[in-house]
Write a protein that holds these residues in place. Sequence first.
Motif, PDB file in Angstrom:
ATOM      1  N   LEU A 152       0.572  -1.492  -0.247  1.00 39.37           N
ATOM      2  CA  LEU A 152      -0.057  -0.031   0.069  1.00 39.37           C
ATOM      3  C   LEU A 152       0.985   1.428  -0.070  1.00 39.37           C
ATOM      4  CD1 LEU A 152      -2.745   1.022   0.106  1.00 39.37           C
ATOM      5  CD2 LEU A 152      -2.598   0.810   2.931  1.00 39.37           C
ATOM      6  N   ALA A 153       1.873   0.894   0.482  1.00 37.60           N
ATOM      7  CA  ALA A 153       3.484   2.921   0.911  1.00 37.60           C
ATOM      8  C   ALA A 153       3.256   2.716  -0.596  1.00 37.60           C
ATOM      9  CB  ALA A 153       4.138   2.549   2.025  1.00 37.60           C
ATOM     10  N   GLY A 155       1.969   1.762  -3.299  1.00 34.67           N
ATOM     11  CA  GLY A 155       1.113   2.069  -4.256  1.00 34.67           C
ATOM     12  C   GLY A 155       0.912   4.042  -4.590  1.00 34.67           C
ATOM     13  N   ILE A 156       0.857   3.967  -2.924  1.00 36.20           N
ATOM     14  CA  ILE A 156       0.257   5.626  -2.799  1.00 36.20           C
ATOM     15  C   ILE A 156       1.482   6.641  -2.935  1.00 36.20           C
ATOM     16  CG2 ILE A 156       0.620   7.369  -0.698  1.00 36.20           C
ATOM     17  CD1 ILE A 156      -1.546   4.986   1.099  1.00 36.20           C
ATOM     18  N   TYR A 157       3.395   5.661  -2.775  1.00 32.59           N
ATOM     19  CA  TYR A 157       3.371   6.685  -3.810  1.00 32.59           C
ATOM     20  C   TYR A 157       4.010   6.851  -5.322  1.00 32.59           C
ATOM     21  CZ  TYR A 157       8.984   7.155  -5.234  1.00 32.59           C
ATOM     22  OH  TYR A 157       9.776   7.997  -5.917  1.00 32.59           O
ATOM     23  N   LEU A 159       0.852   6.444  -6.942  1.00 34.89           N
ATOM     24  CA  LEU A 159      -0.403   6.984  -6.652  1.00 34.89           C
ATOM     25  C   LEU A 159       0.034   8.557  -6.709  1.00 34.89           C
ATOM     26  CD1 LEU A 159      -2.853   5.738  -4.830  1.00 34.89           C
ATOM     27  CD2 LEU A 159      -2.914   5.933  -7.690  1.00 34.89           C
ATOM     28  N   ARG A 160       1.302   9.509  -5.838  1.00 30.29           N
ATOM     29  CA  ARG A 160       1.388  10.811  -5.834  1.00 30.29           C
ATOM     30  C   ARG A 160       2.059  10.606  -7.120  1.00 30.29           C
ATOM     31  NH1 ARG A 160       5.481  12.170  -0.427  1.00 30.29           N
ATOM     32  NH2 ARG A 160       4.495  13.715  -1.634  1.00 30.29           N
ATOM     33  N   LEU A 218      -8.217  -3.670  -2.321  1.00 26.66           N
ATOM     34  CA  LEU A 218      -7.221  -2.617  -2.174  1.00 26.66           C
ATOM     35  C   LEU A 218      -6.661  -3.279  -3.358  1.00 26.66           C
ATOM     36  CD1 LEU A 218      -5.341  -2.448   0.993  1.00 26.66           C
ATOM     37  CD2 LEU A 218      -6.542   0.061  -0.075  1.00 26.66           C
TER      38      LEU A 218
END
Length: 370
Positions: A152-153, A155-157, A159-160, A218
């Motif tokens: 998830l971390a 994935g968030i990176y 997406l940023r 997710l």
Amino acid sequence: MLVNNLRERYSPMYFLAALGAGGLAVSFFIYPMFLLPHPDTPMVTFNHLWPALTAGGNALNSALIGIDLAAIILFAVLHFWLLAWNLREFKLFRQTDAYKKLLTSNAEINLMAVPLTLAMTINVAFLLGAVFVPNLWSVVEWMYPGAIAAFLAVGIYALRILGAYFTRLFVHAQFDFAENNSLAPMVSIFALAMVAVGLAAPGAMSHHREINAIAMMLSIFFASAAILLLLIKIVLGFDAILRHGIQPQAAGSLWIVIPILTLLGITWIRWSMGLSHQFGNINHPTDLYAGGAKSNAGAFALICPGVAFFVFGMFFISFGLMIPKLVGAGSWMYYLLMAPLIAVQLKTIQVYFRLFGKMLIKPRLQLASA
């Protein structure tokens, strides 16, 4: 030794060198995964490998397992070595004007090679734990939340990076269609698909419904984002290719669709497995399958199709042919079907080390002699 302090000459696409090494480590794990019985766990572990490795009755089988494990170690070490090198070079690159220029060009999407490789790192770490740590599977349920958090971390990176990229394009209309004549931007879809397949693993294997549900939801989110971007990027990419011709140095990007579809296919299989053991929705096996002289860092993307072809080919033989009992395990037909997959794997290794020497070793030798 690798070339160091590239600074302006560095490209985030060099992360694909580490990605390729990690993918090759996974490809060698596929052999015991599908050739050794492991009825008590969904994937082969140390507890299955060690008895087969030390069995005195079959020296050839033990030798082949030993060679396979050595190959896993070799490519895993190479992966982490190249990851450390890339992280160091990327830090220096971010201090240059070339990085600032990158952030205002189409090439900004190349930054997605970073989360793509980090997602592979999580897979390699999990693989090494399973293969080399005794009795790890007895505590694997405790590891799933950590794996979900890690993916998830990443994935968030990812997406940023995508958020900054698309915000700039939407607000300032800075997309250059004439320079979009390759499928290299699809590294972003590759990264999202890698996160999706990683999150699908706890969803497929965890026996806790809460963990299963969180991981599946997710995974579906990132897989959906990957499919949406795939449709957009492939249309824009081929449109630019047909209008302007393909960039010669990015011709290898045409193959990137293969690993993306492979990851999405494996993600679908894992979703099916997760639903099966949580809700009794046991599908019929057939439900899973129906009817040069110049190069750049992006050339490492050529490793991904070879790895993907081998991995998904082994999945197809196992789920598509063995489970429906169309092919027997260990039969002559089984090994005949494996032969082209092995040939592709060996050719992929050859290409990988050719690129490795050409782009990360040879320049250093040339500088030393100059």
